[in-house]
Design a protein around this motif. Structure first.
Motif: not given
Length: 115
Positions: A72-89
């Motif tokens: 499960l991730v969130v994609a940053s609205p600016l550079y579209k990097h994906h951050f794992d919602l469980s770990s922040g990676e």
């Protein structure tokens, strides 16, 4: 992250469950930190830093929630990097990873602990 027992953690109420629509996020200030809290589906909650290290902006709560494979991730609205919602990676650039925080629901309130 150092593990601590839930009883020894300081929990801060940030909003009600209904304040977050499913598959979206909100930002809250918790002990001087900007924290992005996400609701996935009806009853799963995650919290990570709201600050995107690549863009140097507090924007992660406005990103798109989804999944990459089983993560499960969130994609940053600016550079579209994906951050794992469980770990922040940060999946594309691990050096841009953020902190993840425990979240719990209690009497329709969402609480976050910075550890």
């Amino acid at each position: 992250m150092t593990s601590t027992s839930p009883a020894s953690q300081h929990w801060t109420a940030v909003c009600t469950i209904d304040d977050i629509l499913p598959d979206t996020g909100v930002c809250a200030r918790v002990e001087q930190r900007h924290v992005a809290i996400f609701r996935v589906g009806a009853d799963r909650f995650f919290a990570i830093d709201n600050f995107d290290p690549k863009s140097q902006a507090s924007v992660l709560s406005r990103g798109l929630v989804g999944n990459l494979g089983q993560r499960l991730v969130v994609a940053s609205p600016l550079y579209k990097h994906h951050f794992d919602l469980s770990s922040g990676e940060c999946l594309e650039a691990p050096e841009h990873s953020v902190r993840a925080y425990p979240v719990r629901a209690e009497r329709e309130q969402l609480l976050v602990s910075l550890g």
